[in-house]
Design a protein around this motif. Structure first.
Motif, PDB file in Angstrom:
ATOM      1  N   LYS A   1       0.813  -1.213   0.000  1.00 42.17           N
ATOM      2  CA  LYS A   1       0.000   0.000   0.000  1.00 42.17           C
ATOM      3  C   LYS A   1       0.849   1.266   0.000  1.00 42.17           C
ATOM      4  N   MET A   2       2.156   1.109   0.092  1.00 40.78           N
ATOM      5  CA  MET A   2       3.022   2.260   0.318  1.00 40.78           C
ATOM      6  C   MET A   2       3.969   2.481  -0.843  1.00 40.78           C
ATOM      7  N   ASP A   3       4.268   3.760  -1.079  1.00 41.27           N
ATOM      8  CA  ASP A   3       5.174   4.132  -2.169  1.00 41.27           C
ATOM      9  C   ASP A   3       6.632   4.112  -1.749  1.00 41.27           C
ATOM     10  N   ASP A   4       6.872   4.253  -0.456  1.00 44.51           N
ATOM     11  CA  ASP A   4       8.244   4.288   0.046  1.00 44.51           C
ATOM     12  C   ASP A   4       8.263   3.755   1.477  1.00 44.51           C
ATOM     13  N   ASP A   5       9.421   3.822   2.103  1.00 44.14           N
ATOM     14  CA  ASP A   5       9.572   3.242   3.441  1.00 44.14           C
ATOM     15  C   ASP A   5       9.502   4.257   4.578  1.00 44.14           C
ATOM     16  N   LYS A   6       9.103   5.498   4.315  1.00 42.91           N
ATOM     17  CA  LYS A   6       9.114   6.534   5.357  1.00 42.91           C
ATOM     18  C   LYS A   6       8.248   6.161   6.564  1.00 42.91           C
ATOM     19  N   PHE A   7       7.035   5.740   6.318  1.00 40.37           N
ATOM     20  CA  PHE A   7       6.145   5.393   7.417  1.00 40.37           C
ATOM     21  C   PHE A   7       6.657   4.159   8.152  1.00 40.37           C
ATOM     22  N   LEU A   8       7.089   3.158   7.417  1.00 44.72           N
ATOM     23  CA  LEU A   8       7.568   1.922   8.033  1.00 44.72           C
ATOM     24  C   LEU A   8       8.837   2.160   8.848  1.00 44.72           C
ATOM     25  N   GLU A   9       9.692   3.045   8.384  1.00 49.25           N
ATOM     26  CA  GLU A   9      10.892   3.366   9.159  1.00 49.25           C
ATOM     27  C   GLU A   9      10.507   4.065  10.463  1.00 49.25           C
ATOM     28  N   ALA A  10       9.460   4.884  10.429  1.00 48.46           N
ATOM     29  CA  ALA A  10       8.972   5.525  11.653  1.00 48.46           C
ATOM     30  C   ALA A  10       8.435   4.470  12.626  1.00 48.46           C
ATOM     31  N   VAL A  11       7.796   3.437  12.096  1.00 45.02           N
ATOM     32  CA  VAL A  11       7.323   2.326  12.938  1.00 45.02           C
ATOM     33  C   VAL A  11       8.522   1.611  13.558  1.00 45.02           C
ATOM     34  N   MET A  12       9.558   1.381  12.770  1.00 43.24           N
ATOM     35  CA  MET A  12      10.762   0.728  13.298  1.00 43.24           C
ATOM     36  C   MET A  12      11.406   1.564  14.400  1.00 43.24           C
ATOM     37  N   LEU A  13      11.405   2.888  14.234  1.00 44.72           N
ATOM     38  CA  LEU A  13      11.967   3.757  15.261  1.00 44.72           C
ATOM     39  C   LEU A  13      11.155   3.664  16.557  1.00 44.72           C
ATOM     40  N   GLN A  14       9.843   3.503  16.429  1.00 46.43           N
ATOM     41  CA  GLN A  14       8.996   3.305  17.618  1.00 46.43           C
ATOM     42  C   GLN A  14       9.389   2.009  18.341  1.00 46.43           C
ATOM     43  N   LEU A  15       9.608   0.959  17.565  1.00 43.95           N
ATOM     44  CA  LEU A  15      10.001  -0.327  18.157  1.00 43.95           C
ATOM     45  C   LEU A  15      11.387  -0.233  18.795  1.00 43.95           C
ATOM     46  N   ASP A  16      12.304   0.487  18.133  1.00 45.71           N
ATOM     47  CA  ASP A  16      13.635   0.709  18.713  1.00 45.71           C
ATOM     48  C   ASP A  16      13.525   1.439  20.047  1.00 45.71           C
ATOM     49  N   ALA A  17      12.644   2.429  20.103  1.00 46.65           N
ATOM     50  CA  ALA A  17      12.454   3.195  21.340  1.00 46.65           C
ATOM     51  C   ALA A  17      11.913   2.302  22.459  1.00 46.65           C
ATOM     52  N   THR A  18      11.050   1.368  22.103  1.00 44.57           N
ATOM     53  CA  THR A  18      10.521   0.434  23.094  1.00 44.57           C
ATOM     54  C   THR A  18      11.631  -0.443  23.655  1.00 44.57           C
ATOM     55  N   VAL A  19      12.471  -0.967  22.789  1.00 40.25           N
ATOM     56  CA  VAL A  19      13.582  -1.814  23.232  1.00 40.25           C
ATOM     57  C   VAL A  19      14.540  -0.999  24.102  1.00 40.25           C
ATOM     58  N   ALA A  20      14.824   0.233  23.694  1.00 38.79           N
ATOM     59  CA  ALA A  20      15.727   1.089  24.481  1.00 38.79           C
ATOM     60  C   ALA A  20      15.132   1.381  25.859  1.00 38.79           C
ATOM     61  N   ALA A  21      13.829   1.643  25.915  1.00 32.78           N
ATOM     62  CA  ALA A  21      13.179   1.906  27.204  1.00 32.78           C
ATOM     63  C   ALA A  21      13.213   0.665  28.096  1.00 32.78           C
ATOM     64  N   ALA A  22      13.029  -0.501  27.502  1.00 35.00           N
ATOM     65  CA  ALA A  22      13.099  -1.746  28.273  1.00 35.00           C
ATOM     66  C   ALA A  22      14.516  -1.964  28.805  1.00 35.00           C
ATOM     67  N   LYS A  23      15.515  -1.679  27.979  1.00 33.97           N
ATOM     68  CA  LYS A  23      16.910  -1.820  28.414  1.00 33.97           C
ATOM     69  C   LYS A  23      17.228  -0.852  29.546  1.00 33.97           C
ATOM     70  N   ASP A  24      16.689   0.360  29.449  1.00 30.45           N
ATOM     71  CA  ASP A  24      16.911   1.345  30.508  1.00 30.45           C
ATOM     72  C   ASP A  24      16.343   0.864  31.837  1.00 30.45           C
ATOM     73  N   LYS A  25      15.343   0.015  31.785  1.00 34.90           N
ATOM     74  CA  LYS A  25      14.742  -0.530  33.002  1.00 34.90           C
ATOM     75  C   LYS A  25      15.405  -1.847  33.403  1.00 34.90           C
ATOM     76  N   GLY A  26      16.515  -2.193  32.724  1.00 38.55           N
ATOM     77  CA  GLY A  26      17.268  -3.380  33.084  1.00 38.55           C
ATOM     78  C   GLY A  26      16.717  -4.680  32.528  1.00 38.55           C
ATOM     79  N   GLN A  27      15.890  -4.583  31.500  1.00 33.46           N
ATOM     80  CA  GLN A  27      15.304  -5.791  30.910  1.00 33.46           C
ATOM     81  C   GLN A  27      16.149  -6.275  29.735  1.00 33.46           C
ATOM     82  N   ASP A  28      16.569  -7.502  29.809  1.00 30.34           N
ATOM     83  CA  ASP A  28      17.262  -8.120  28.687  1.00 30.34           C
ATOM     84  C   ASP A  28      16.230  -8.939  27.934  1.00 30.34           C
ATOM     85  N   ARG A  29      15.992  -8.605  26.704  1.00 36.66           N
ATOM     86  CA  ARG A  29      14.973  -9.276  25.896  1.00 36.66           C
ATOM     87  C   ARG A  29      15.649  -9.974  24.719  1.00 36.66           C
TER      88      ARG A  29
END
Length: 183
Positions: free
Chosen positions: A117-145
């Motif tokens: 449905k998409m012409d480029d990866d701009k939106f999907l890269e923003a989704v990936m950045l959201q997921l990266d932020a989640t992993v970083a927040a979990a790491k900041d709380k000492g969670q190894d996933r």
């Protein structure tokens, strides 16, 4: 209501659910389905209860990306509910690593389906950045996933491969968690 903009999108979401077949069944598949369906049930309820909040989040993630005049390119606001709940539950330690991997495996399949449905990866890269932020927040709380970051990297590679931007070969044999019906 959540797929009024493009009723055909619902099939992407449904077909991404892990399914039993002749070589895949048993308790592991059942556990994965329970993790996933429980999480999705909550996300769909939230998206239905607060659709305008998630639509606003969808449109502000990448401003001016979606054209409401061409609604077939718009994605369901359920995606934003999933990102929000994934973050809240993972950082709040209400989600096991196994469940997180199952949810990301499902999300990987959904994103692959939505790429058409998409012409480029701009939106999907923003989704990936959201997921990266989640992993970083979990790491900041000492969670190894273990496996979560590797799966997100595989998702990012999928996006690059589809949009012909791959910067190098990806090791398909990489050891990251997969849904049972992918093994």
């Amino acid at each position: 209501m959540l797929f009024e903009h493009d009723p055909s999108e619902l099939s992407v979401w449904i077909s991404a659910i892990p399914k039993a077949h002749s070589t895949v069944s048993g308790p592991l598949l059942t556990v994965q389905q329970i993790y996933l369906l429980s999480f999705l049930d909550d996300c769909f309820k939230r998206a239905q209860q607060f659709p305008y909040r998630y639509i606003e989040q969808l449109t502000t993630l990448v401003p001016d990306y979606f054209s409401w005049s061409n609604s077939s390119r718009v994605v369901s606001c359920v995606l934003m509910a999933i990102l929000e709940q994934f973050h809240a539950k993972m950082v709040g330690q209400h989600l096991s690593t196994d469940a997180a991997v199952v949810i990301l495996g499902y999300l990987r399949r959904v994103l692959l389906g939505l790429m058409g449905k998409m012409d480029d990866d701009k939106f999907l890269e923003a989704v990936m950045l959201q997921l990266d932020a989640t992993v970083a927040a979990a790491k900041d709380k000492g969670q190894d996933r273990p496996g979560v970051e590797t799966l997100i990297e595989a998702m990012r590679h999928d996006i690059k491969a589809v949009f012909h931007m791959s910067g190098g070969a990806y090791n398909e044999a990489a050891d990251f968690p997969r849904l049972v019906d992918e093994q």
